[in-house]
Scaffold this active site. Structure first.
Site, short mmCIF file in Angstrom:
data_model
loop_
_atom_site.label_atom_id
_atom_site.label_comp_id
_atom_site.label_asym_id
_atom_site.label_seq_id
_atom_site.Cartn_x
_atom_site.Cartn_y
_atom_site.Cartn_z
N HIS A 97 58.07 20.79 -16.89
CA HIS A 97 57.93 21.38 -17.80
C HIS A 97 58.34 22.60 -18.14
CE1 HIS A 97 54.80 18.18 -19.12
NE2 HIS A 97 54.36 18.24 -17.79
N ARG A 137 47.72 54.65 0.08
CA ARG A 137 47.40 54.51 -1.38
C ARG A 137 48.80 54.59 -2.39
NH1 ARG A 137 41.74 56.18 -1.78
NH2 ARG A 137 42.18 56.69 -3.90
N CYS A 142 45.90 58.23 -6.25
CA CYS A 142 46.19 59.70 -5.79
C CYS A 142 45.28 59.96 -4.52
CB CYS A 142 45.79 60.81 -6.66
SG CYS A 142 46.99 60.25 -8.21
N GLU A 183 50.19 33.67 -4.80
CA GLU A 183 49.80 34.70 -3.90
C GLU A 183 51.12 35.05 -2.90
OE1 GLU A 183 48.36 37.86 -1.38
OE2 GLU A 183 48.03 37.42 -3.30
N LYS A 227 53.44 38.29 -2.71
CA LYS A 227 53.76 38.99 -1.49
C LYS A 227 55.26 39.28 -1.44
CE LYS A 227 50.07 40.13 0.18
NZ LYS A 227 49.74 40.19 -1.44
N ASN A 232 42.59 63.22 -9.62
CA ASN A 232 42.78 61.93 -9.68
C ASN A 232 42.18 61.19 -11.07
OD1 ASN A 232 43.69 59.08 -9.18
ND2 ASN A 232 42.13 58.77 -7.58
N GLY A 233 43.09 60.48 -11.72
CA GLY A 233 42.67 60.27 -13.04
C GLY A 233 43.45 60.43 -13.95
#
Length: 615
Positions: A511, A27, A2, A488, A492, A100-101
């Site tokens: 495998h 964010r 937030c 990574e 992406k 926020n939280g």
């Protein structure tokens, strides 16, 4: 997660808040809102969706006033909707909150409040906060809003950032940080002051800031800022001067922040080396780490803890530290660390890697390491963040603001940081000779130029992206130090293209994953000239034998790989221990261009947030 922006001063707060929220869009959020005090009345505008919808709402139904607070919400309790968007106003209409939280005891608090006749208008845990504040303000014989806010902060449980305003005391904003629910940055101006959850929101107004620590609250007026503990003890805060230029948070010539930040890696890598590498003497300097020869020789184990992209950077760091410094390293996902009862003592380092320095799971892992007596280090991008402040030693990434949700430059910088750390540890422990140390250090000089050469191949990578734009899935394979780059690269592609991708150790292909390979399952093989090159050639042959399309990352001059692969992403010849910094670059570009070709929101992918500040 937030985003929060607040303003106290003589100017109208609305435009300041909306512009600040715009700078926090990276964010991640699903609704937005703003509240101001005008003639001792609280006015609120809020809506689900993007900030543009809130801006349109404000244009249709204007509001003015100050002080004011604004918020972009990422849903935890209650679906994304206008009724659940922040700010929330209490039943009396006198108190308003953004938050926020997660209020962990909100059900208990809600039951108490409902029994007292409080009417809830949303499904959020946040709404309990504003009703509590109203309750305590009404119960306080002196009517002090600050004391009502303090009692509210003391009552709620969990990691939270809370910002409150009251129409009865319209000259102030009160905020608190409780636990590790993200940052609170207080900006200091001339006859005006600011609040934000991250620096870019207020950087155009001031560079002088205060960071709230956990269990601290701030009373903010236009005349000044008072910091206290939640128990009421005044705290003299440290004032930081931020050097970031506001222009650095703009896209400039690039289509997206992510594209800009991919290309900024040349500068970021240069800045990461600046002042830390003595090429003449062949030595590394990391003064903020507070590392001494005595401490270096005392270390018996290192845990690297991080989440997402940062965890994959840590996997590369494991190879580097074990190979160069000969110290056992274990990489543990931040969300698992504290639940695994890790074996930590005074000879154990817990090294946290975090772009934001506010990731809740990583901070919890650091706290677990500290509780068990470990040495706490961090590699962090956000200067002054919680992770940096609670560490015994730190390495700043030096990359500048990273706005795109999918991390790029904050992945490559810690690779260099861990390489430098490995050399410094090895030097202090006496496990490498001077010739080896100087050779390892000298290789660092090559990195920015090598990165620039790869980024110059963007048009060729874009052509490959066009060939892959309609794929439904992709298998990424890597070995050795480049195995984490397979993880990574796949991440992406998943993050921004919404294509299922899986990173896998190449030697494990037979495998299980080999069953997936056919003409509809492309296989991306990371096959630079490194100690695992011949093994990767075998993986390419196995994929081709089953009809799979092969995309290979290969070193310039390699004649074998292009004879087998359908597409090649070329990189220049690179010292193998530094190769992950270079092999990941074409994978970043590939994911970026596939996503843009598919018309997706690259900078703000669905369901994701830049800084995950709740567990």
């Amino acid at each position: 997660m937030c985003g929060i922006v607040g303003y106290v001063g003589p100017r109208d707060a609305v435009s300041i808040i909306l512009n600040g929220l715009k700078r926090l869009e990276y964010r991640g959020y699903d609704s937005a809102g703003v509240a101001v005090i005008n003639s001792n009345q609280i006015e609120v505008r809020r809506d689900a969706g993007k900030l543009s919808q809130l801006i349109d709402l404000v244009a249709k139904s204007p509001l003015t006033g100050a002080p004011g607070i604004g918020h972009t919400r990422w849903a935890t309790h209650g679906a994304p909707s206008a009724r659940n968007a922040h700010p929330h106003v209490g039943n009396s209409g006198k108190v308003v909150v953004v938050h926020n939280g997660i209020v962990e005891n909100f059900l208990e608090l809600k039951d108490e409040l409902v029994s007292e006749g409080v009417n809830f208008l949303s499904d959020t845990d946040t709404e309990t906060i504003v009703h509590l504040a109203e309750h305590y303000q009404a119960a306080n014989t002196e009517g002090s809003f600050v004391e009502a806010a303090r009692r509210t902060f003391q009552k709620i449980e969990g990691a939270n950032v809370v910002v409150l305003m009251s129409a009865d005391e319209p000259d102030k904003i009160v905020t608190a940080r409780i636990g590790n629910a993200g940052g609170v940055v207080i900006g200091l101006g001339e006859n005006e002051n600011f609040i934000a959850s991250d620096i870019p929101a207020i950087l155009e107004h001031t560079r002088k800031v205060i960071f709230l620590e956990s269990r601290q609250m701030a009373i903010i007026t236009r005349e000044g800022v008072r910091i206290e503990t939640l128990e009421g003890v005044e705290v003299k805060p440290e004032i930081h001067t931020i050097a970031w230029d506001a222009v650095a948070a703009e896209k400039g010539e690039y289509r997206h922040f992510m594209q800009k930040e991919i290309h900024e890696q040349v500068r970021a890598l240069t800045d990461t080396l600046a002042g830390r590498v003595d090429f003449k003497e062949g030595r590394i300097r990391l003064p903020e780490l507070n590392l001494t020869p005595e401490l270096a020789n005392r270390i018996q184990r290192i845990y690297i803890t991080a989440c997402g992209t940062a965890a994959y950077a840590g996997m590369v760091g494991k190879y580097l530290i074990e190979k160069i410094a000969r110290i056992p390293v274990e990489v543990v996902i931040g969300s698992e660390f504290r639940y695994s009862d890790p074996i930590v003592d005074e000879n154990t380092v817990v090294l946290a890697i975090s772009q934001s320095g506010e990731t809740a799971d990583t901070l919890a892992a650091m706290e677990e390491g500290r509780r068990k007596g470990g040495i706490i280090w961090s590699i962090v991008n956000a200067v002054g963040s919680q992770a940096m402040r609670v560490s015994n030693g730190t390495i700043a990434m030096q990359t500048g603001p990273e706005i795109g949700v999918a991390s790029t430059k904050a992945f490559t910088a810690p690779l260099v940081d861990q390489y430098m750390l490995a050399i410094l540890l090895a030097d202090m422990r006496g496990v490498i000779d001077e010739k080896t140390r100087k050779a390892l250090v000298a290789d660092l000089r090559l990195v920015p130029d090598l990165a620039g050469r790869v980024l110059d191949t963007e048009p060729e990578v874009e052509k490959v992206a066009h060939a892959l734009k309609d794929i439904k899935g992709c298998l990424y394979l890597g070995r050795g130090i480049n195995m984490p780059i397979a993880y990574e690269g796949a991440l992406k592609l998943k993050e921004i293209s919404y294509i299922h991708a899986e990173g896998y150790p190449a030697g494990e292909m037979k495998h299980g994953p080999i069953a997936l390979i056919d003409e509809e399952m492309p296989v991306l093989c990371i096959a630079p000239k490194d100690p695992w090159h011949e093994k990767m050639i075998s993986q390419i042959q196995q994929a081709k034998a089953r009809g799979g399309m092969v995309i290979a990352v290969a070193t310039e001059g390699d004649e074998l790989v292009p004879s087998m692969a359908d597409h090649v992403l070329w990189i220049p010849e690179t010292p193998w221990m530094l190769s992950p910094i270079i092999t990941v670059l074409p994978l970043q570009l590939l994911a970026y261009h596939i996503a843009t070709i598919r018309g997706l929101d690259v900078d703000q992918p669905r369901n994701l947030a830049k800084s995950v500040t709740v567990e």
